[in-house]
Design an enzyme around this catalytic site. Structure first.
Site, PDB file in Angstrom:
ATOM      1  N   TRP A 101      37.330  -0.688   2.475  1.00 55.92           N
ATOM      2  CA  TRP A 101      36.245  -0.571   3.462  1.00 55.92           C
ATOM      3  C   TRP A 101      35.134  -1.549   3.139  1.00 55.92           C
ATOM      4  O   TRP A 101      34.563  -2.180   4.034  1.00 55.92           O
ATOM      5  CB  TRP A 101      35.700   0.857   3.520  1.00 55.92           C
ATOM      6  CG  TRP A 101      36.712   1.844   4.017  1.00 55.92           C
ATOM      7  CD1 TRP A 101      37.183   2.941   3.346  1.00 55.92           C
ATOM      8  CD2 TRP A 101      37.386   1.850   5.287  1.00 55.92           C
ATOM      9  NE1 TRP A 101      38.099   3.602   4.112  1.00 55.92           N
ATOM     10  CE2 TRP A 101      38.249   2.971   5.299  1.00 55.92           C
ATOM     11  CE3 TRP A 101      37.340   1.013   6.407  1.00 55.92           C
ATOM     12  CZ2 TRP A 101      39.052   3.269   6.400  1.00 55.92           C
ATOM     13  CZ3 TRP A 101      38.154   1.313   7.498  1.00 55.92           C
ATOM     14  CH2 TRP A 101      38.988   2.429   7.480  1.00 55.92           C
ATOM     15  N   ASP A 173      27.276   2.211   2.567  1.00 51.06           N
ATOM     16  CA  ASP A 173      28.251   2.948   3.375  1.00 51.06           C
ATOM     17  C   ASP A 173      28.584   4.207   2.573  1.00 51.06           C
ATOM     18  O   ASP A 173      29.207   4.130   1.519  1.00 51.06           O
ATOM     19  CB  ASP A 173      29.499   2.079   3.585  1.00 51.06           C
ATOM     20  CG  ASP A 173      30.602   2.803   4.364  1.00 51.06           C
ATOM     21  OD1 ASP A 173      30.439   4.007   4.662  1.00 51.06           O
ATOM     22  OD2 ASP A 173      31.630   2.160   4.666  1.00 51.06           O
ATOM     23  N   LYS A 197      34.148  12.695   7.715  1.00 55.39           N
ATOM     24  CA  LYS A 197      34.647  13.016   6.380  1.00 55.39           C
ATOM     25  C   LYS A 197      33.921  14.240   5.824  1.00 55.39           C
ATOM     26  O   LYS A 197      34.535  15.168   5.353  1.00 55.39           O
ATOM     27  CB  LYS A 197      34.445  11.831   5.427  1.00 55.39           C
ATOM     28  CG  LYS A 197      34.868  10.478   5.993  1.00 55.39           C
ATOM     29  CD  LYS A 197      36.309  10.114   5.694  1.00 55.39           C
ATOM     30  CE  LYS A 197      36.837   8.983   6.547  1.00 55.39           C
ATOM     31  NZ  LYS A 197      36.280   7.671   6.258  1.00 55.39           N
TER      32      LYS A 197
HETATM   33  C1  LIG Z   1      36.501   6.262   6.871  1.00 55.10           C
HETATM   34  C2  LIG Z   1      35.625   5.195   6.373  1.00 55.10           C
HETATM   35  C3  LIG Z   1      35.209   4.126   7.183  1.00 55.10           C
HETATM   36  C4  LIG Z   1      35.685   3.967   8.611  1.00 55.10           C
HETATM   37  O1  LIG Z   1      35.044   4.866   9.408  1.00 55.10           O
HETATM   38  P1  LIG Z   1      35.186   4.858  11.023  1.00 55.10           P
HETATM   39  O2  LIG Z   1      34.189   5.908  11.394  1.00 55.10           O
HETATM   40  O3  LIG Z   1      36.594   5.210  11.325  1.00 55.10           O
HETATM   41  O4  LIG Z   1      34.793   3.521  11.505  1.00 55.10           O
HETATM   42  C5  LIG Z   1      34.342   3.210   6.652  1.00 55.10           C
HETATM   43  N1  LIG Z   1      33.902   3.314   5.386  1.00 55.10           N
HETATM   44  C6  LIG Z   1      34.296   4.311   4.574  1.00 55.10           C
HETATM   45  C7  LIG Z   1      33.768   4.372   3.185  1.00 55.10           C
HETATM   46  C8  LIG Z   1      35.155   5.285   5.041  1.00 55.10           C
HETATM   47  O5  LIG Z   1      35.542   6.273   4.232  1.00 55.10           O
END
Ligand SMILES: *Cc1c(COP(=O)(O)O)cnc(C)c1O
Length: 361
Positions: A101, A173, A197
Site C-alpha cells: 500500500w 495511512d 478495516k
Molecule cells: C486496505 C488498505 C488500503 C486500500 O483501501 P481502499 O479503501 O480499498 O482504497 C490502503 N492502505 C492500507 C494500509 C490498507 O490496509
C-alpha cells in the site's frame, strides 16, 4: 447459521453489538419513521448522526481542535492522489516504503510530485520496517508519508519509532490500525483511513487534517478532490455515504464504551501475543516477519508447505474460522484480528492450530 469468526483483512468484522443496534434501528430510526438509508443528508436527524460520529471520534482519538475531521469517499486509494494534489508546494515528497500500500501511495504521488524514497523493505518482501534517520529525510519536502500498519505482510510502526522533521507534515495511512493503538494525532499533519478495516462498512474514508494544511489549491484540481471543499462544507458538500457514517458512529461509541483506544490497545496486544506465542513455540507454523515489527492487527504465518496451508484454510473454515487465507500475492495464512475480533475468536484459532499441528506433523 451461527456467526463465524471472520479473520478477513477487509472489509473486516464489526462488533456484534453494533450490528444488533443497526438491525433494531433499520426500519425506524429513533421514531423518525424511516431508515437512516432513506434520510435526507440535510435533515436534522442525519446532521445529528454525523455530528455525533465526529465528536465521538474526536473524543476517542483525542483529536486537537485545530484539526478537521472529514468524511470522504473513494477509499484510501483516493487519498493516494488527494494528498499530493492538496499538499503540493515545493513539489517534493518523502515516502517510507513498508508494504504494497505504501508503494502504491508512492507510485500515485509520482504523477504530481518528485518523490524521495526514504527507505524501503521491499528487498525482503516487506517483512520488516526499515530503519532510517533524519539524514534520509528532505527538509524541503511538502510532506513525509508513512503507512503505520502493513496490512498485507503484517508489520507496523510504533509511534515512538517514527522519525520525522518538525517542519515537514507527517502524513499517515492508518487504514488498517486506526483505533487499535494510541497514536498522538498532534504529531501528524494528516491521518487517513478507509473505514472497512477497523471502523465500519466500506464507503467512507476518514481524513483528519491539521487546519493549516487545508488551503486553496490549483483551480484545475477537481472540486471534489480539494480538502477545502469538504472542510468548508462540514463534509456535506454533496451527499455523503450516510449509512456508512452512521455505522462508524456506532462503532466509535462502542470503542468509547469499551474504555477507548487505550483499553482496546491492551486487548489487541493480548490477542496478538496469544497468537504469536503459539506460532513461536510451534513446530509446524512459522511467522513471516521480524519479531519487533510484528503487526498486532494482521498476523501472517505459514506451514512451509503450500498443500498444508490449503488444507489448514479449508479445515479452519469448516470450524467457522474463515477468511484466513493470505493475500493473493503472498500465500500462507493471515489472521486479521481487528478491534471487533473477540479474544474468544483468537483462542478458537489457536486451539484449532494446536489440533492441526498434532494431526499433521
Ligand atoms: C486496505 C488498505 C488500503 C486500500 O483501501 P481502499 O479503501 O480499498 O482504497 C490502503 N492502505 C492500507 C494500509 C490498507 O490496509
Amino acid at each position: 447459521m451461527a456467526r463465524v469468526y471472520n479473520f478477513s483483512a477487509g472489509p473486516g468484522m464489526l462488533p456484534e453489538e453494533v450490528l444488533k443496534q443497526a438491525a433494531a434501528e433499520l426500519l425506524d430510526y429513533k421514531g423518525s419513521g424511516m431508515s437512516v438509508m432513506e434520510m435526507s443528508h440535510r435533515s436534522s436527524w442525519y446532521e445529528e448522526i454525523q455530528k455525533k460520529a465526529e465528536s465521538t471520534l474526536r473524543d476517542i482519538m483525542h483529536i486537537p481542535d485545530n484539526y478537521k475531521v472529514l468524511f470522504l469517499q473513494g477509499g484510501a486509494h483516493l487519498q493516494f492522489s488527494m494528498i499530493p494534489l492538496n499538499l503540493k508546494n515545493n513539489g517534493k515528497a518523502d515516502y517510507l516504503i513498508t508494504g504494497n500500500w505504501a508503494k502504491k501511495a508512492c507510485q500515485e504521488a509520482k504523477k504530481y510530485v518528485d518523490v524521495n524514497i526514504v527507505a524501503s523493505s521491499e528487498d525482503k518482501t516487506f517483512s520488516y520496517v526499515p530503519k532510517y534517520d533524519e539524514s534520509s529525510l528532505s527538509s524541503d519536502a511538502d510532506y513525509f508519508h508513512i503507512t503505520t500498519n502493513n496490512t498485507v505482510y503484517g508489520t507496523r510502526i510504533r509511534q515512538k519509532d517514527i522519525v520525522c522533521l518538525d517542519n515537514v507534515p507527517l502524513v499517515a495511512d492508518m487504514s488498517s490500525n486506526i483505533l487499535s493503538e494510541v497514536y498522538d494525532v498532534s504529531k501528524f499533519g494528516v491521518i487517513y483511513a478507509g473505514a472497512q478495516k477497523n471502523m465500519g462498512p466500506a464507503g467512507v474514508t476518514i481524513v483528519i487534517i491539521r487546519e493549516d494544511l487545508v488551503k486553496e489549491v490549483d483551480p484545475q484540481i477537481p472540486t471534489m478532490l480539494k480538502y477545502k471543499t469538504h472542510a468548508d462544507n462540514g463534509s456535506l458538500y454533496n451527499t455523503p455515504p450516510c449509512y456508512s457514517i452512521y455505522i462508524c458512529g456506532l462503532v466509535f461509541e462502542w470503542v468509547k464504551k469499551n474504555g477507548g483506544v487505550e483499553a482496546l490497545q491492551k486487548i489487541n496486544e493480548e490477542k496478538a501475543q496469544l497468537l504469536y506465542d503459539f506460532i513461536d513455540n510451534s513446530k509446524l507454523f512459522k511467522g513471516t516477519v521480524e519479531r519487533y515489527d510484528r503487526s498486532i492487527m494482521n498476523v501472517n504465518f505459514v506451514t512451509g508447505s503450500e498443500e498444508l496451508d490449503k488444507k489448514f484454510i479449508k479445515e479452519a473454515a469448516e470450524r467457522g474460522i474463515v477468511n484466513i487465507k493470505g493475500y493473493r500475492t503472498v500465500g500462507g495464512m493471515r489472521a486479521s484480528i481487528y478491534n471487533a475480533m473477540p479474544i474468544e475468536g483468537v483462542k478458537a484459532l489457536v486451539e484449532f492450530m494446536k489440533e492441526f499441528e498434532l494431526k499433521n506433523s
